[in-house]
Write an enzyme that holds these catalytic residues in place. Sequence first.
Site, PDB file in Angstrom:
ATOM      1  N   TRP A 185      -3.856  -1.716  -1.272  1.00  0.00           N
ATOM      2  CA  TRP A 185      -3.856  -2.906  -2.121  1.00  0.00           C
ATOM      3  C   TRP A 185      -4.352  -4.008  -1.206  1.00  0.00           C
ATOM      4  O   TRP A 185      -3.638  -4.454  -0.322  1.00  0.00           O
ATOM      5  CB  TRP A 185      -2.456  -3.218  -2.666  1.00  0.00           C
ATOM      6  CG  TRP A 185      -2.471  -4.409  -3.581  1.00  0.00           C
ATOM      7  CD1 TRP A 185      -2.144  -5.689  -3.270  1.00  0.00           C
ATOM      8  CD2 TRP A 185      -2.869  -4.439  -4.943  1.00  0.00           C
ATOM      9  NE1 TRP A 185      -2.304  -6.515  -4.342  1.00  0.00           N
ATOM     10  CE2 TRP A 185      -2.754  -5.782  -5.398  1.00  0.00           C
ATOM     11  CE3 TRP A 185      -3.304  -3.486  -5.844  1.00  0.00           C
ATOM     12  CZ2 TRP A 185      -3.061  -6.163  -6.697  1.00  0.00           C
ATOM     13  CZ3 TRP A 185      -3.605  -3.865  -7.138  1.00  0.00           C
ATOM     14  CH2 TRP A 185      -3.484  -5.187  -7.560  1.00  0.00           C
ATOM     15  N   ASN A 203       0.575  -0.743   6.052  1.00  0.00           N
ATOM     16  CA  ASN A 203       1.034  -1.432   4.845  1.00  0.00           C
ATOM     17  C   ASN A 203       1.641  -2.745   5.309  1.00  0.00           C
ATOM     18  O   ASN A 203       2.510  -2.746   6.171  1.00  0.00           O
ATOM     19  CB  ASN A 203       2.091  -0.600   4.115  1.00  0.00           C
ATOM     20  CG  ASN A 203       2.670  -1.353   2.915  1.00  0.00           C
ATOM     21  OD1 ASN A 203       2.003  -2.214   2.351  1.00  0.00           O
ATOM     22  ND2 ASN A 203       3.908  -1.050   2.549  1.00  0.00           N
ATOM     23  N   GLY A 204       1.160  -3.876   4.787  1.00  0.00           N
ATOM     24  CA  GLY A 204       1.732  -5.176   5.158  1.00  0.00           C
ATOM     25  C   GLY A 204       0.633  -6.164   5.498  1.00  0.00           C
ATOM     26  O   GLY A 204      -0.539  -5.975   5.163  1.00  0.00           O
ATOM     27  N   GLU A 235       7.855 -19.914 -20.377  1.00  0.00           N
ATOM     28  CA  GLU A 235       7.733 -18.540 -19.853  1.00  0.00           C
ATOM     29  C   GLU A 235       8.917 -17.689 -20.300  1.00  0.00           C
ATOM     30  O   GLU A 235       8.750 -16.524 -20.661  1.00  0.00           O
ATOM     31  CB  GLU A 235       7.627 -18.565 -18.337  1.00  0.00           C
ATOM     32  CG  GLU A 235       7.696 -17.218 -17.645  1.00  0.00           C
ATOM     33  CD  GLU A 235       6.599 -16.233 -18.070  1.00  0.00           C
ATOM     34  OE1 GLU A 235       5.651 -16.639 -18.777  1.00  0.00           O
ATOM     35  OE2 GLU A 235       6.725 -15.040 -17.720  1.00  0.00           O
ATOM     36  N   ARG A 244       1.138   1.896  -5.989  1.00  0.00           N
ATOM     37  CA  ARG A 244       1.366   0.848  -4.976  1.00  0.00           C
ATOM     38  C   ARG A 244       0.061   0.183  -4.578  1.00  0.00           C
ATOM     39  O   ARG A 244       0.055  -0.851  -3.908  1.00  0.00           O
ATOM     40  CB  ARG A 244       2.027   1.439  -3.730  1.00  0.00           C
ATOM     41  CG  ARG A 244       3.457   1.876  -3.911  1.00  0.00           C
ATOM     42  CD  ARG A 244       4.004   2.501  -2.632  1.00  0.00           C
ATOM     43  NE  ARG A 244       4.123   1.525  -1.580  1.00  0.00           N
ATOM     44  CZ  ARG A 244       5.252   0.848  -1.312  1.00  0.00           C
ATOM     45  NH1 ARG A 244       6.320   1.056  -2.047  1.00  0.00           N
ATOM     46  NH2 ARG A 244       5.305  -0.015  -0.338  1.00  0.00           N
ATOM     47  N   LYS A 253       8.453 -14.172 -22.330  1.00  0.00           N
ATOM     48  CA  LYS A 253       9.053 -12.891 -21.899  1.00  0.00           C
ATOM     49  C   LYS A 253       9.858 -12.265 -23.021  1.00  0.00           C
ATOM     50  O   LYS A 253       9.773 -11.063 -23.270  1.00  0.00           O
ATOM     51  CB  LYS A 253       9.929 -13.125 -20.663  1.00  0.00           C
ATOM     52  CG  LYS A 253       9.162 -13.335 -19.387  1.00  0.00           C
ATOM     53  CD  LYS A 253       8.626 -12.052 -18.842  1.00  0.00           C
ATOM     54  CE  LYS A 253       7.154 -11.842 -18.642  1.00  0.00           C
ATOM     55  NZ  LYS A 253       6.120 -12.699 -18.872  1.00  0.00           N
ATOM     56  N   LYS A 280      -2.435  -4.962 -20.208  1.00  0.00           N
ATOM     57  CA  LYS A 280      -2.178  -5.622 -18.927  1.00  0.00           C
ATOM     58  C   LYS A 280      -3.272  -6.637 -18.604  1.00  0.00           C
ATOM     59  O   LYS A 280      -3.023  -7.665 -18.023  1.00  0.00           O
ATOM     60  CB  LYS A 280      -2.083  -4.598 -17.791  1.00  0.00           C
ATOM     61  CG  LYS A 280      -1.691  -5.201 -16.451  1.00  0.00           C
ATOM     62  CD  LYS A 280      -0.344  -5.914 -16.509  1.00  0.00           C
ATOM     63  CE  LYS A 280      -0.032  -6.671 -15.260  1.00  0.00           C
ATOM     64  NZ  LYS A 280       1.141  -7.576 -15.436  1.00  0.00           N
ATOM     65  N   CYS A 289       0.848  -1.190   0.000  1.00  0.00           N
ATOM     66  CA  CYS A 289       0.000   0.000   0.000  1.00  0.00           C
ATOM     67  C   CYS A 289       0.879   1.235   0.000  1.00  0.00           C
ATOM     68  O   CYS A 289       2.064   1.177   0.288  1.00  0.00           O
ATOM     69  CB  CYS A 289      -0.873  -0.006   1.245  1.00  0.00           C
ATOM     70  SG  CYS A 289      -1.812  -1.515   1.433  1.00  0.00           S
ATOM     71  N   HIS A 297      12.572 -34.817 -31.890  1.00  0.00           N
ATOM     72  CA  HIS A 297      11.402 -35.172 -32.709  1.00  0.00           C
ATOM     73  C   HIS A 297      11.054 -34.085 -33.715  1.00  0.00           C
ATOM     74  O   HIS A 297       9.911 -33.966 -34.130  1.00  0.00           O
ATOM     75  CB  HIS A 297      10.212 -35.462 -31.785  1.00  0.00           C
ATOM     76  CG  HIS A 297      10.464 -36.604 -30.866  1.00  0.00           C
ATOM     77  ND1 HIS A 297      10.473 -37.916 -31.266  1.00  0.00           N
ATOM     78  CD2 HIS A 297      10.807 -36.616 -29.556  1.00  0.00           C
ATOM     79  CE1 HIS A 297      10.757 -38.700 -30.242  1.00  0.00           C
ATOM     80  NE2 HIS A 297      10.961 -37.941 -29.182  1.00  0.00           N
ATOM     81  N   GLU A 308       7.489 -10.977 -25.760  1.00  0.00           N
ATOM     82  CA  GLU A 308       6.709  -9.805 -25.316  1.00  0.00           C
ATOM     83  C   GLU A 308       7.567  -8.548 -25.252  1.00  0.00           C
ATOM     84  O   GLU A 308       7.114  -7.454 -25.554  1.00  0.00           O
ATOM     85  CB  GLU A 308       6.180 -10.049 -23.901  1.00  0.00           C
ATOM     86  CG  GLU A 308       5.066 -11.021 -23.755  1.00  0.00           C
ATOM     87  CD  GLU A 308       4.528 -11.006 -22.332  1.00  0.00           C
ATOM     88  OE1 GLU A 308       3.461 -10.415 -22.142  1.00  0.00           O
ATOM     89  OE2 GLU A 308       5.193 -11.563 -21.441  1.00  0.00           O
TER      90      GLU A 308
HETATM   91  C1  AGP Z   1       2.211 -12.099 -19.177  1.00  0.00           C
HETATM   92  O1  AGP Z   1       3.518 -11.527 -19.337  1.00  0.00           O
HETATM   93  C2  AGP Z   1       1.258 -11.556 -20.198  1.00  0.00           C
HETATM   94  N1  AGP Z   1       1.095 -10.171 -20.001  1.00  0.00           N
HETATM   95  C3  AGP Z   1      -0.026 -12.370 -20.339  1.00  0.00           C
HETATM   96  O2  AGP Z   1       0.341 -13.622 -20.851  1.00  0.00           O
HETATM   97  C4  AGP Z   1      -0.850 -12.599 -19.050  1.00  0.00           C
HETATM   98  O3  AGP Z   1      -0.176 -13.487 -18.201  1.00  0.00           O
HETATM   99  C5  AGP Z   1      -2.183 -13.235 -19.469  1.00  0.00           C
HETATM  100  O4  AGP Z   1      -2.861 -12.315 -20.309  1.00  0.00           O
HETATM  101  C6  AGP Z   1      -3.073 -13.590 -18.278  1.00  0.00           C
HETATM  102  O5  AGP Z   1      -3.388 -12.428 -17.562  1.00  0.00           O
HETATM  103  P1  AGP Z   1      -4.066 -12.608 -16.119  1.00  0.00           P
HETATM  104  O6  AGP Z   1      -3.057 -13.306 -15.263  1.00  0.00           O
HETATM  105  O7  AGP Z   1      -4.363 -11.213 -15.642  1.00  0.00           O
HETATM  106  O8  AGP Z   1      -5.306 -13.431 -16.297  1.00  0.00           O
END
Ligand code: AGP
Length: 629
Positions: free
Chosen positions: A89, A115-116, A498, A39, A502, A624, A2, A521, A505
């Site tokens: 938060w 906060n915590g 993952e 935050r 990354k 996001k 927070c 394969h 993205e």
């Molecule tokens: C992760 O780096 C991406 N931004 C994306 O794959 C994200 O994880 C996915 O859209 C799921 O989002 P959520 O966890 O908010 O459901």
Amino acid sequence: MCGIVGYTGLGQGAAGGVATPSRTPLDVALEGLRRLEYRGYDSAGVALVAPGFERVATAKKAGKLANLIEEVDLHPLPDATAAIGHTRWATHGGPTDTNAHPHLADGDRLAVIHNGIVENFALLKQELLADGVTFHSETDTEVAAQLIAKAYRETGNLTAAMGVAARRLHGTFTLLAVHADVPDTVVGARHDSPLVVGLGEGENFLGSDVAAFIAHTHEALELGQDQIVTITPTSVAVTDFDGNPAEAKRFTVDWDAEAAEKGGFDSFMDKEIHDQPHAVGDTLLGRTDASGNLVLDDLRIDESLLRAVNKIIVVACGTAAYSGHVAKYAIEHWCRIPVEVELAHEFRYRDPIVDEKTLVVAVTQSGETMDTLMAVRHAREQGAKVISIVNTHGSTIPRESDAVLYTHAGPEIAVASTKAFLAQITAAYLLGLYLAQLRGNKFPDEISAILDELRDMPRKIQTVIERGEYVRATARSMRDASSVLFLGRHVGFPVALEGALKLKELAYIHAEGFAAGELKHGPIALIDEGQPVFVVVPSPRGRDSLHSKVVSNIQEIRARGARTLVIAEDGDDEVRKYADEIFWIPQAPTLLQPLLAVVPLQIFAMALATAKGLDVDQPRNLAKSVTVE
Ligand code: AGP
């Protein structure tokens, strides 16, 4: 995580020969909260005191800071001499007006913000209820406020009362308090949560970080562990929780305001990678009772239903889905329940076999991903119980789930997920251990041994972060790479996926993750001279077949010209012979290794994107939260 602000000042005009600022405590509090809103933005609130106040003047509203500002415009607050402010938060209790901070006590003459996470708040709440205390919110903070009030009535001193209360709290906390009896004073205390003092002329500030007051002063004090600070417009006194004088570290802030909001990091992504030890540690907090049993109190689902579960299906998207893949290995190993991991957007179209003995686990940082929400609705229509693992309180998916397990990663601002991913894996481990405890697959001592290993992971994650410069240098040297492959086996496979995501993205280059065993394969045809390939190597102390097979995979690709970039455990000498670069991580149990192995891949992707001059916080084409199907 927070946002916290505290302020006390002599107010307009000169007083006592000290030039005083022409700003009000409310202005400072709201300005500070605006800079701290990243935050947390589930709710916001302020509390003010001034000579003659019968009680603290407060305003607090759920939602973004704008709601509070609108409230204060509609219902102006009186002039004051001291103020505290908070952006929340949520961890305990949803984002409502009632749960918003500040929380009041002592006949509304005391206000507290926090906060915590107070781990032992349930026990303390029972004690206070037995004393006849009435609570209005679901928060751990209100318990702390009532504890301070009780101590204030006994000591008559706000600083002493804070010390009495702080000594009884377990968990992580930064607390600020004001009392109508001492209208020029703000008292703060910290344990495992940040608190800094801003030093002014005729005024002093407190904040969860320097962003709270950087607009007004760059001279600051950093409070140490278990310290209390008492500020008035012309004094700053630091003690330990027992009231003994203590030293705080003086420093000058050389960041500008924007940098301060990122904690001095160049990007929210870098800040959030560095937040990961806290994200994992905070997600583990408050999950066991006094006898050490797992008690996932956010998990409101009948135990008999969980005992009857004969299949688990994880539904998620993107990075969240990869955390589900890690969970699959752990939950199947610990609970002997089959776990399927489904991309949410595929799940409901494949006519899945779901019934009342199916447990669907929806993993989502935002709690708003439409694909995942639709999968949750479909699963419930088919009779399944749904548990969601979520980072954002008050979002849609928890509301449509039968039970929720919250991660405590704090707000994740960067579009590409990092700390939420580690927190999701941690929460999935907790769910697996809880099911193993409930169904008797594991003895209590086995579960507590794994929990002990988990509690040691934040320290190990920090070690990996501190080794980051070599990763960044390697990334910079590869800024012109056009394709990078990622290999992993067992829990290393979702880590490879993952790592590839990354890099896609953030650096906008082709990257692909493979199960190491799948290489021969077909994908091995991709290996050409100099082709960069990351390989996540399992612990040599785990199943030997896992380790030796991955070492063989490294030999296979090296023999064909690949540039091998290996993630390996400290002491794994076997891989040295075949690795062009080695990024070492501390030893960890096989199933927990993803919490460490993914970190170099996050750092690599961010550093390569930065070397290309790209915006790592808001990559092109991405959002996001994907709230469309
Ligand atoms: C992760 O780096 C991406 N931004 C994306 O794959 C994200 O994880 C996915 O859209 C799921 O989002 P959520 O966890 O908010 O459901």
